[in-house]
Each structure stands twice: as structure tokens, then as C-alpha cells.
Design an enzyme around this catalytic site. Sequence first.
Site, PDB file in Angstrom:
ATOM      1  CG  LEU A 158      -2.158  -4.218  -7.179  1.00 13.23           C
ATOM      2  CD1 LEU A 158      -0.639  -4.354  -7.200  1.00 13.23           C
ATOM      3  CD2 LEU A 158      -2.722  -4.124  -8.607  1.00 13.23           C
ATOM      4  CE1 TYR A 159      -6.082   0.806  -1.495  1.00 13.73           C
ATOM      5  CE2 TYR A 159      -6.811  -0.757   0.168  1.00 13.73           C
ATOM      6  CZ  TYR A 159      -6.624   0.545  -0.258  1.00 13.73           C
ATOM      7  OH  TYR A 159      -6.982   1.585   0.576  1.00 13.73           O
ATOM      8  CB  THR A 160      -3.293  -5.631   0.920  1.00 12.64           C
ATOM      9  OG1 THR A 160      -4.720  -5.633   1.021  1.00 12.64           O
ATOM     10  CG2 THR A 160      -2.705  -5.839   2.293  1.00 12.64           C
TER      11      THR A 160
END
Length: 251
Positions: A159-161
Site C-alpha cells: 500500500l505504501y509503495t
Amino acid sequence: MTSTTTTTGSNRAALVTGGSRGIGAATALRLARDGADVALTYVRDEDGAQAVVKKIQSYGRRGIALRADSADPDAAPAAVRRAADTLGRLDILVNNAGIGVLGPIESLTPTDVDRVLAVNVRAVFLACRTAAGLMGDGGRIISLGTALSRHAGGPGSTLYTMSKSALAGLTKPLARELGPRGITVNLVQPGPVDTDLNPADGPLAAGQLSATALNRFGSVDEVASLIAYLASAEAAYITGTEVTVDGGHAA
């Protein structure tokens, strides 16, 4: 506020989002040392934000702290406008505020997804949109991504990436759009950096450390120095690019 041409030396005005600690605080202080007045945003760490403001003022520059939760769609544009109104102009926007929710993909909830995309993508887009209307010729827009989105994403960082990868898609066409006005738009991709959220002696440090060619974490000042260069007159011919500062993490 009347749009004016960006000066090439001191007396510029900057907004650094998420400027109460870490890379954001180091960037705010570096820009102030280089002669800029600096506004910074924070969400909860008011004491940290005010400490940064006092240090900015000790350099003889104006500093202001603005509370702004980037998850609120109105917050980022409002912060840009308030910074420009208070400082009298806006020459530099540093989109540093961001959040990370890590974990196996099946553990991530719709609420997690909405908040990460709101802070890491939507707020950056809206801040850029507002700044583009306020900046004079020769402005600077610099966003903070992550080297994980380019080279070394791993399990638990989906998700962050994904959210940080979107910033490359924003940076390149926006550089084309604003190029005729001399406004540069660039993306800084840090690797492992020693911060409160990712300490060099923390539980997740060993794997990151061994993956770097320099066998160490970077410092917030090293990232801030790159941002300051991209914000300077010397970097006027650099735009639409991603600059990695990762100690050889991707080497």
C-alpha cells in the site's frame, strides 16, 4: 496575493509539509539557512513544529507553523494559501508529509487504503494544484517519494509503495505543464534514513542496512541538502526527474 518572479538567492518563501520532525524539519531548517522564509505544517506535534519555527527565526528568517491534516481534502490547499498569504509569496513547495501503513495485503482495510491514498497522493496533488496558481515564474515543487517504489519494494509495503509510486506519475506531466513558466517539478526518492519512524537501530534496520552499498542509513540532513539543491537557482535546468538518495540501496 500577487504572483511575482522567484528570486535566485535569498528572500524566497517556502512551504514544507510535515515539517515538525525528520526529513521535513531538516529541510525547513536548511531552506531557512539558505535564506528562505519557511512555513511548515504539522498534525499533532505542535511542540516539535514550534521548536523548528524558533530555530528558523534564529537564522533571521520568518517561520510559521500551520496545523493541517492532509487526510482532509481541504487542508493541503488551505495550508498553501495561508503560507503564501502570510509570507507574501510562495516560491518553493516541498511535499514531505506522508504516512505508511505496513502489513500483509490481506490485513489492510479499506480505511487504511483511503487514508494512505488521501495523505500520500490526493493531498500532494491538491497542494501542487494550489501552488501552481500562486507561484511566480521560476518556482520549485519537490515531492518526497521512496526508493522502495522504484527498486526494492517488499512484502508488507504494497500500500505504501503503491501510493508513493503515484508521485512519479504526477511529477513528469506537471513538469511539462509548468515548464514554460520556469517552474521545476522533481521527485526525491530516499532510501533508508535514520528518523524517529525508521531508526537506524530499530527492529527493521538490519535488512535495510545490509541492502545499502554504503552499509549505513542516511541522515535527514543528507536528504535535506538534496532538496535544497533542487530548490536552488543552480538546479533550474533539472525538472521532471526522480533523484534517488539511498546509499546505493538500488545499486
